[in-house]
Design an enzyme around this catalytic site. Structure first.
Site, short mmCIF file in Angstrom:
data_model
loop_
_atom_site.label_atom_id
_atom_site.label_comp_id
_atom_site.label_asym_id
_atom_site.label_seq_id
_atom_site.Cartn_x
_atom_site.Cartn_y
_atom_site.Cartn_z
N LYS A 221 0.88 -1.18 0.00
CA LYS A 221 0.00 0.00 0.00
C LYS A 221 0.91 1.23 0.00
CE LYS A 221 -1.91 3.05 2.02
NZ LYS A 221 -1.81 4.48 1.63
N GLU A 297 8.83 0.67 11.33
CA GLU A 297 9.98 1.57 11.09
C GLU A 297 9.43 2.98 11.15
OE1 GLU A 297 13.02 0.74 10.85
OE2 GLU A 297 12.95 -1.40 10.41
N CYS A 331 14.02 9.60 6.79
CA CYS A 331 13.79 9.30 8.21
C CYS A 331 15.09 9.30 9.00
CB CYS A 331 13.10 7.95 8.34
SG CYS A 331 14.03 6.63 7.56
N GLU A 428 9.81 15.88 15.47
CA GLU A 428 10.31 15.60 14.12
C GLU A 428 9.69 16.58 13.11
OE1 GLU A 428 8.77 12.12 12.03
OE2 GLU A 428 10.77 11.70 11.25
P1 NDP Z 1 2.29 8.33 7.75
O1 NDP Z 1 2.46 7.60 9.03
O2 NDP Z 1 1.32 9.43 7.67
O3 NDP Z 1 1.89 7.30 6.57
C1 NDP Z 1 2.63 6.15 6.28
C2 NDP Z 1 1.76 5.19 5.50
O4 NDP Z 1 0.69 4.76 6.34
C3 NDP Z 1 1.11 5.78 4.26
O5 NDP Z 1 1.01 4.81 3.25
C4 NDP Z 1 -0.28 6.14 4.78
O6 NDP Z 1 -1.22 6.22 3.74
C5 NDP Z 1 -0.54 4.95 5.67
N1 NDP Z 1 -1.58 5.16 6.69
C6 NDP Z 1 -2.13 6.32 7.11
N2 NDP Z 1 -3.05 6.07 8.07
C7 NDP Z 1 -3.08 4.73 8.25
C8 NDP Z 1 -3.81 3.86 9.11
N3 NDP Z 1 -4.69 4.31 9.98
N4 NDP Z 1 -3.58 2.53 9.03
C9 NDP Z 1 -2.67 2.05 8.17
N5 NDP Z 1 -1.94 2.82 7.32
C10 NDP Z 1 -2.14 4.15 7.37
O7 NDP Z 1 3.76 8.80 7.34
P2 NDP Z 1 4.18 9.68 6.10
O8 NDP Z 1 3.77 9.01 4.83
O9 NDP Z 1 3.79 11.08 6.35
O10 NDP Z 1 5.78 9.53 6.17
C11 NDP Z 1 6.56 10.32 6.99
C12 NDP Z 1 6.92 9.57 8.27
O11 NDP Z 1 7.53 8.34 7.96
C13 NDP Z 1 7.95 10.33 9.09
O12 NDP Z 1 7.60 10.30 10.45
C14 NDP Z 1 9.23 9.55 8.86
O13 NDP Z 1 10.17 9.66 9.88
C15 NDP Z 1 8.71 8.15 8.73
N6 NDP Z 1 9.66 7.31 7.99
C16 NDP Z 1 10.36 6.35 8.69
C17 NDP Z 1 11.31 5.57 8.05
C18 NDP Z 1 12.06 4.49 8.77
O14 NDP Z 1 12.65 3.63 8.11
N7 NDP Z 1 12.07 4.46 10.10
C19 NDP Z 1 11.62 5.78 6.63
C20 NDP Z 1 10.81 6.79 5.99
C21 NDP Z 1 9.87 7.52 6.67
P3 NDP Z 1 -1.63 7.66 3.14
O15 NDP Z 1 -0.36 8.36 2.76
O16 NDP Z 1 -2.44 7.29 1.97
O17 NDP Z 1 -2.35 8.37 4.24
#
Ligand code: NDP
Length: 524
Positions: A221, A297, A331, A428
């Site tokens: 997804k 992650e 991240c 963050e």
């Molecule tokens: P989000 O947590 O907003 O979203 C991540 C994914 O989860 C997206 O595909 C999102 O879909 C989906 N999602 C949203 N709501 C739900 C839910 N209730 N249940 C299941 N899935 C859901 O993060 P961002 O996309 O904004 O990414 C940024 C964040 O990711 C930052 O905090 C960053 O630090 C972290 N990150 C961590 C990494 C690591 O390896 N530790 C690497 C890269 C990023 P949709 O976008 O369609 O809402």
């Protein structure tokens, strides 16, 4: 160009958009889009299920916006409940039918073949990614796609090396019987991979590459902001010979599609990358849906500590490396910088010169080295980070405003904080915002570095290796770099401590998270 409604998007409008982009291209030296990219963008987009691209015209669409221009470039049909059901069922059938029984060597071969095809289609994939994520084209090529290929090949190599162990047992033998024991590593089944918008292909590869190498199948997804590139990768997977259903992609709003995937009884494992609040909810949902395996992650507020001996010019280069790659939307990037009090004024004087030399530009402009933020939500979030830091009296050394460009651009930003308690030092941003604090002795520096609920990455910078190696075990982070930041390698396990996550990706560690350990004991 006018902002046109998604209902008007069809190949004709796409041509109009291309003309606009060509116009800009002459002025800004943008690269030209490949015909294959133009053809891909003009298609109707939705899901990739059981080997086929599908798009149910009855379902709502999500607009895909080019962050370099704020223009709608295409739309993607959201997955319906029926699509999610079909994707998971197809992954389950493929797991039970073909993939589970496919030999490890063949699985590795097919993953390598997909890597070959990604190499052959590198430019097409990179352009699609830059168009919808705002990633600079050079970064899309060399980081998003080339790293994805390297990770795929790494996982392909592991497919033939996943093994259990034999054990010598200590059970007492009452009547001369003996026992032998061994463990089997068995694939978990269907893996749901939920991916953020910053690296839509590479993070997906971390998930499905691990899954497929271990004999699992996957439903990915992507984020609603970057739904396109993985659709093309899934097509290449079929071309590579990976059986239909082994790799599926469902698009749509995370808050509806995500929970539907997690709750599905045929999903055995959830691997999530994203923010801490969403990840925490995902972890709870995975537990409630039948104690599913889960890897999280999550985000960070990563520190970089520069020891007193480290020269100012190298410190400034280190800050640029650690904070501004992909506009800070990494991240692992550092956001908190600790500089010895005797050096802080010199660093604050030298850094703006480097930041002002960064060339802000369109993601398709090869001469740019600082692109737009990835989407409107994130752009607005970073503007509010600036306001909050101003309210709290942060001293802006550079940036702190939107940039004068058409898209979601802000300036690379550096803020001298008042204290460790400032919001800019604790929350963050996930953007190009480096915040600084002076420290007086190395104990204080270490205390500041560890004073966070996060623990994803950290770096220490010094010419005194002995000091560095004494510090490393004391730094609370899943990855600690010395004199570098943001370097990831498939061989090195990656993940967070504290609120930055649970589990490790890559390295040998991934195998534990995608297989179940079965104990077998034989009496003879
Ligand atoms: P989000 O947590 O907003 O979203 C991540 C994914 O989860 C997206 O595909 C999102 O879909 C989906 N999602 C949203 N709501 C739900 C839910 N209730 N249940 C299941 N899935 C859901 O993060 P961002 O996309 O904004 O990414 C940024 C964040 O990711 C930052 O905090 C960053 O630090 C972290 N990150 C961590 C990494 C690591 O390896 N530790 C690497 C890269 C990023 P949709 O976008 O369609 O809402």
């Amino acid at each position: 160009m006018d902002h046109f409604a998604i209902s008007t998007i069809h190949p004709g409008n796409w041509q109009r958009l291309l003309r606009f982009q060509t116009g800009v291209s002459k002025k800004m030296a943008n690269i030209s889009l490949l015909p294959a990219v133009q053809a891909f963008m003009a298609r109707r987009h939705g899901q990739f299920i059981d080997g086929n691209a599908t798009a149910d015209s009855a379902t709502a669409t999500i607009e895909v916006v080019n962050p370099s221009s704020k223009e709608v470039i295409t739309a993607v049909h959201q997955a319906s409940d029926a699509d999610v059901e079909q994707a998971v069922k197809s992954a389950h059938d493929a797991f039970k039918g073909t993939w589970h029984a496919t030999s490890p060597a063949r699985r590795g071969e097919l993953l390598n073949r997909l890597a070959d095809l990604m190499q052959e289609n590198r430019e097409e994939l990179a352009q699609i990614e830059s168009l919808c994520s705002g990633k600079l084209i050079g970064l899309s090529r060399a980081f998003e796609i080339d790293y994805s290929i390297a990770f795929l090949r790494y996982y392909a190599g592991w497919a033939t090396k996943i093994q259990g162990r034999t054990m010598s047992l200590s059970l007492p033998s009452a009547q001369g019987e003996q026992y032998t024991g061994f463990t089997l590593r068995q694939p978990l089944g269907v893996v749901a991979g939920i991916v953020p918008w910053n690296f839509s292909v590479m993070i997906a590869v971390w998930k499905f590459g691990s899954a497929l190498a271990c004999g699992c199948t996957a439903v990915i997804k992507p984020s609603e902001f970057t739904p396109l590139t993985m659709l093309r990768v899934a097509e290449l997977a079929i071309e590579a010979g990976i059986p239909a259903g082994v790799l599926n992609v469902v698009n749509g709003n995370g808050r509806t599609v995500g929970p539907a995937l997690i709750a599905h009884p045929m999903v055995s494992k959830v691997t999530f990358t994203g923010s801490v609040p969403t990840g925490t909810g995902v972890g709870v949902a995975a537990m409630q849906a039948g104690l599913k395996h889960v890897t999280l992650e999550l985000g960070g507020k990563n520190p970089a500590g520069f020891l007193r001996d480290f020269p100012v010019d190298k410190t400034v280069d280190g800050i640029i490396e650690a904070a501004y790659l992909h506009q800070g939307e990494v991240c692992a990037s550092a956001e908190r910088f600790y500089i010895h009090r005797s050096r802080i004024d010199d660093v604050m004087e030298a850094l703006p010169k480097k930041l002002s030399a960064m060339r802000i530009g369109n993601a398709l402009d090869e001469s740019a080295n600082f692109g737009p933020l990835a989407n409107r939500t994130h752009f607005e979030k970073i503007l509010s980070v600036f306001s909050k830091a101003k309210q709290e009296g942060g001293d802006f050394i550079y940036g702190g405003t939107a940039a004068d460009e058409a898209g979601f651009f802000v300036k690379p930003t550096a803020v001298l904080a008042h204290s460790q308690a400032d919001t800019i030092m604790t929350e963050e941003t996930f953007g190009p915002v480096a915040s600084f604090l002076a420290y007086d002795d190395h104990e204080e520096m270490l205390q500041y570095m560890n004073d966070s609920r996060f623990g994803l990455t950290a770096s220490v910078w010094t010419n005194d290796l002995s000091h560095a190696l004494r510090l490393v075990p004391q730094v609370e982070a899943g990855t600690v770099w010395v004199n570098m930041h943001n370097y990831i390698d498939p061989a090195m396990p990656f993940g967070g401590v504290k609120s930055s996550g649970i589990g490790r990706e890559f390295g040998e560690a991934f195998i534990e998270h995608f297989t179940e350990l079965k104990s077998v004991i034989i009496r003879y």
